[in-house]
Scaffold this motif. Structure first.
Motif, PDB file in Angstrom:
ATOM      1  N   MET A  73      66.709  33.275  43.790  1.00 12.54           N
ATOM      2  CA  MET A  73      67.177  33.519  45.145  1.00 12.54           C
ATOM      3  C   MET A  73      66.007  33.686  46.113  1.00 12.54           C
ATOM      4  O   MET A  73      65.961  33.052  47.176  1.00 12.54           O
ATOM      5  CB  MET A  73      68.064  34.774  45.175  1.00 12.54           C
ATOM      6  CG  MET A  73      68.692  35.045  46.514  1.00 12.54           C
ATOM      7  SD  MET A  73      69.903  36.370  46.446  1.00 12.54           S
ATOM      8  CE  MET A  73      68.858  37.738  45.917  1.00 12.54           C
ATOM      9  N   SER A  77      64.702  31.034  49.009  1.00 16.09           N
ATOM     10  CA  SER A  77      64.625  31.549  50.378  1.00 16.09           C
ATOM     11  C   SER A  77      63.265  31.261  50.992  1.00 16.09           C
ATOM     12  O   SER A  77      63.160  30.756  52.126  1.00 16.09           O
ATOM     13  CB  SER A  77      64.884  33.059  50.393  1.00 16.09           C
ATOM     14  OG  SER A  77      66.195  33.360  49.997  1.00 16.09           O
ATOM     15  N   THR A 107      67.138  23.124  46.072  1.00 18.19           N
ATOM     16  CA  THR A 107      67.709  23.956  45.014  1.00 18.19           C
ATOM     17  C   THR A 107      67.531  23.325  43.632  1.00 18.19           C
ATOM     18  O   THR A 107      67.294  24.036  42.652  1.00 18.19           O
ATOM     19  CB  THR A 107      69.198  24.210  45.286  1.00 18.19           C
ATOM     20  OG1 THR A 107      69.882  22.958  45.476  1.00 18.19           O
ATOM     21  CG2 THR A 107      69.388  25.070  46.529  1.00 18.19           C
ATOM     22  N   THR A 153      72.416  30.918  42.462  1.00 16.74           N
ATOM     23  CA  THR A 153      71.530  31.859  43.164  1.00 16.74           C
ATOM     24  C   THR A 153      70.521  31.126  44.046  1.00 16.74           C
ATOM     25  O   THR A 153      70.100  31.651  45.077  1.00 16.74           O
ATOM     26  CB  THR A 153      70.789  32.756  42.161  1.00 16.74           C
ATOM     27  OG1 THR A 153      70.068  31.946  41.208  1.00 16.74           O
ATOM     28  CG2 THR A 153      71.746  33.663  41.413  1.00 16.74           C
ATOM     29  N   SER A 154      70.139  29.903  43.675  1.00 17.48           N
ATOM     30  CA  SER A 154      69.254  29.118  44.535  1.00 17.48           C
ATOM     31  C   SER A 154      69.937  28.783  45.856  1.00 17.48           C
ATOM     32  O   SER A 154      69.328  28.865  46.925  1.00 17.48           O
ATOM     33  CB  SER A 154      68.821  27.831  43.826  1.00 17.48           C
ATOM     34  OG  SER A 154      67.909  28.095  42.781  1.00 17.48           O
ATOM     35  N   ALA A 156      72.364  30.532  47.163  1.00 21.63           N
ATOM     36  CA  ALA A 156      72.452  31.798  47.891  1.00 21.63           C
ATOM     37  C   ALA A 156      71.119  32.136  48.546  1.00 21.63           C
ATOM     38  O   ALA A 156      71.069  32.650  49.672  1.00 21.63           O
ATOM     39  CB  ALA A 156      72.880  32.920  46.938  1.00 21.63           C
ATOM     40  N   GLY A 157      70.017  31.839  47.859  1.00 22.38           N
ATOM     41  CA  GLY A 157      68.704  32.078  48.440  1.00 22.38           C
ATOM     42  C   GLY A 157      68.439  31.189  49.642  1.00 22.38           C
ATOM     43  O   GLY A 157      67.852  31.636  50.638  1.00 22.38           O
ATOM     44  N   GLY A 174      65.498  40.724  49.087  1.00 22.86           N
ATOM     45  CA  GLY A 174      65.619  40.180  47.737  1.00 22.86           C
ATOM     46  C   GLY A 174      65.412  41.237  46.676  1.00 22.86           C
ATOM     47  O   GLY A 174      66.140  41.288  45.675  1.00 22.86           O
TER      48      GLY A 174
END
Length: 265
Positions: A73, A77, A107, A153-154, A156-157, A174
């Protein structure tokens, strides 16, 4: 769809070529997971006890793998924020290409880095005593579950980076998200020694069924790890449902956030 796939593959290749030109980035990404394996598996392994005859090295590896996945994440980001700051998003916006391909490329590239981390961590884990006690397909299923969560999660990041647009804010937030999810779960300790209220929180922590599912697929689950909460009784389907549901929510939100960010450039 064909255009999106073609553009995504081109951007994945661009990210990988950029990584080969800056190998120090790969070192910084892989160093921390190796340290986690050595510290938790080797140093703490002699002091920690888990139920049954299982070694702590067998118990801990699934938890460390999932913690690395959660770190995707922050990685995604920071990558998105870097693309925004250096004008890359501006250049992509001026090209006749799919908007979603930019995010898919980012991602997927981060997911490839996770695969590299898993290979390295597996080798270090084997050296300190970790073993997979199930078949190859079961082992691949465990890694597949973690990579599915890592892909979610990527995304979401990426959403977090497009929303905050500040590396300092992403690093701070984070840590606030990842630390409780990692340590208030069954990733590093058995839950049977926790107070009742804390054990209930840990069992409903979305990380716990993923870790338990991977332990079962690796053959590393301890006799008492089933728990009484619903997610702990059916960890494998819950791990799949969790990741798919997360993707269903964050992917459209991230694409919309990218379109807004590109318009502001």
């Amino acid at each position: 769809m064909t255009e999106t796939i073609t553009n995504s593959c081109a951007l994945i290749g661009r990210h990988i070529r950029h990584l080969t030109r800056t190998p120090e980035q790969l070192l910084s990404i892989t160093l921390m997971p190796v340290v986690f394996v050595l510290v938790f598996g080797y140093l703490f392994g002699s002091a920690m006890k888990v139920p049954g005859d299982q070694s702590y090295q067998d118990y801990i590896m699934a938890g460390i793998f999932v913690q690395v996945v959660l770190g995707n994440m922050t990685l995604s980001s920071l990558g998105v924020i870097s693309d925004l700051d250096n004008g890359l998003m501006d250049r992509f916006r001026s090209l006749p290409m799919s908007r979603s391909a930019v995010l898919i490329g980012r991602t997927t590239h981060d997911l490839i880095l996770t695969v590299w981390c898993f290979i390295l961590m597996s080798g270090i884990g084997y050296l300190i005593g970790w073993r997979v006690h199930e078949g190859v397909w079961s082992m691949l299923g465990g890694f597949g579950l973690m990579l599915l969560l890592g892909f979610a999660t990527s995304w979401a990041g990426a959403l977090l980076g497009l929303t905050l647009r500040s590396a300092e804010a992403v690093n701070a937030l984070g840590a606030v998200i990842v630390m409780p999810l990692s340590f208030l779960s069954n990733a590093f300790i058995p839950l049977d020694g926790l107070p009742g209220w804390m054990r209930a929180i840990a069992e409903w922590n979305p990380v716990s069924p993923v870790v338990l599912a991977c332990r079962k697929l690796f053959g590393n689950a301890t006799p008492d790890t089933a728990g009484h909460a619903f997610p702990m009784q059916y960890p494998i389907p819950m791990a799949v449902i969790l990741s798919v549901a997360m993707l269903a929510v964050v992917v459209p939100l991230t694409i919309r956030a990218y379109e807004r960010a590109a318009t502001k450039q």
